[in-house]
Motif scaffolding. Sequence first.
Motif: not given
Lengths: 173, 494
Positions: A38-42
Amino acid sequence: MLIENNSNKNSRSAAFVAYVIKRLKKDNAFGAALRRADNPDTEIQGWEYLVSWCDLDNTIERTCFATVAAGLARAKQSIDTPSSIGSAIARSYKDGNQDDSAKRKLRHLLACNTGVEACHWVRPLLRLAESRGVRINFGLLLNDLLYFSPKVKERWAMDFYGRKEDKDDSLDA
Amino acid sequence: MDNKFNLVDEKWIPIANYGLVSLADVFSQSHFIALGGNPIQKIALTKLLLAIAQAAYTPEDDEDWIHIGTQGMAEKALSYLKKKKDCFWLYGVKPFLQMPSIVKATKQSYGAVSASVATGNTTVLVQSQIEQNLTDAEKAILIVELCNFALGGKKTDNSIVLSPGYTEKSNEKGKSSAGKPGPALGFMGFLHNFLIGESILESLWFNLIPKNQIISAPHLTKGIGIAPWEGMPQGEDCEKAKELKTTYLGRLVPLCRFVLLANDGLHYSEGIFYPGYAQGGFDLSTGVDFSTAKARVLWVDTEKRPWRQLTSLLAFLANEKKGSFDCYQLRFGLSRVRNTQCKLGIWSGGLCVSSNAGEQYASGTDDFVESEFFLETAWLGESWFLQLKSEMAIIESLAKNVYGSTMGFYKHQFAEGKDQATQAANLFWQLAEQHFQELINACGSDTAESLRPKYAQIALKAYDTYCPKNTARQLDAWAANRPQLGKYFSKVTS
């Protein structure tokens, strides 16, 4: 026909949640990848597990599945409970639905217009619930996010106040 | 003046879905289903037709009433009309229900004495409120209407007194006083109730009261009496006038106004003063309660439709005496009809009026109301009534729930919601009324509980209509206050 479609929708979400719960028990790498989904970077790390369940090109589907999967991975729930997100917010606070913070959080959720927008508010709520040991029905939540509508918001609000939905959908009068 | 426009032969009585008919037509043709016109015209005409039927032949008792039947009553009324035809001229030496000696009283226009016409500086809202020239047929109806439903106020020229020494038409200072409300109207408008059958003739027969029951009414001490058209009184307080106050026919066709038709209006003065319900005088078709220290009566309430009063009016079915209203017309009628017929109806209606310093007018939320519903005589008993009463109590509690929930919805948002709550409760009652006949039937077949989900749905609909959920704050308030009616839904399935 409508009933059939609804049950298909439900079964897809329920099956996904059941699959995640089952695999989390024995696959740590799976859990670690989903926790970052749920983290755009990961989020890319969880795609390999989500691809068989949703269309990754579809932002709505991807975001909803990723939000719920990450929530599940953190909550470490062994079974899916009947408690919905509305009632979970209330139960996360001591004063329940009378708590001002709880009411504010509910209103943020009710002000959303799309499922993706709701996902942004759901994410911290899932963390809050997890920290307070409140269980959530992830299957229902995924379904609500995927098929986000005013009806869903009504249900969340009613659940928050612990009110049961009556059979009021069709009134011929 | 020549005799003109005989009410027996001329067409003047409005019949629903038909047109105008004469008095002779009403009693000779059995296919007319219901009277036309507005509710007060219906009441006034029903009372007149009933008076004719009673004057023609009043049955001795229930047996005689059954024996005479609808046809017998119609035949007797027809022969009575034929015999007394001279009493029914609208114009002439002895005009129908008019007083030629009142000619000195100031003339009023027809619109000025009619509740539904806007005169003076009253705002005209709809076309029907504009004063129009009346036909002879309409004038005849106006005369009958004024007998019962004359509005109180200064329109009457009370400087003309026909009975020497009569003081009721003047105040303490000796000046002419304002006219009192018609005996069928009262202060705010009485609610009238009649039994109805499948035709006008059958309805009249149902409402025909035998002699032994008339004398049991406390205020009709002189019994049936003589119809006023057979011998008009000389003044407000003559012997005939006094008699009319205490007889049934006098009460059916009260002469509360002395009028005389003229070319462009009518001479208009107060007539006989009939005692009000506080003095023990009342129309048999109204609901009265003398069990309390201060007499009570059922008023027309535009907010509270007549069907909601049914349990009050039928309280006698469960022998509930204390604190409930008694409508003689229904009680007498139902006790007779229940042994003979299989289907009958109850019609309730009237006009709600405002009173200010003795002046009466229909304004604001004042309006005509009427409702009718049918039931099988086989149901008429304590168990049916008690079931209806308990279901009505549930509907009442649902209405309160809607009101309280809607208030809560607005309070939740720190807003004033009294008006919306009232409107929501009104909407609930309006929607619920559509299913009332169904409820009556269900109570008759012991399935009354099956209608509870329907009423619960109506309550939710009324709440949803007045409590929007467009914004997050509204949605929050909506969910927090929505009526919880699960028990009404689960009752049926369990």
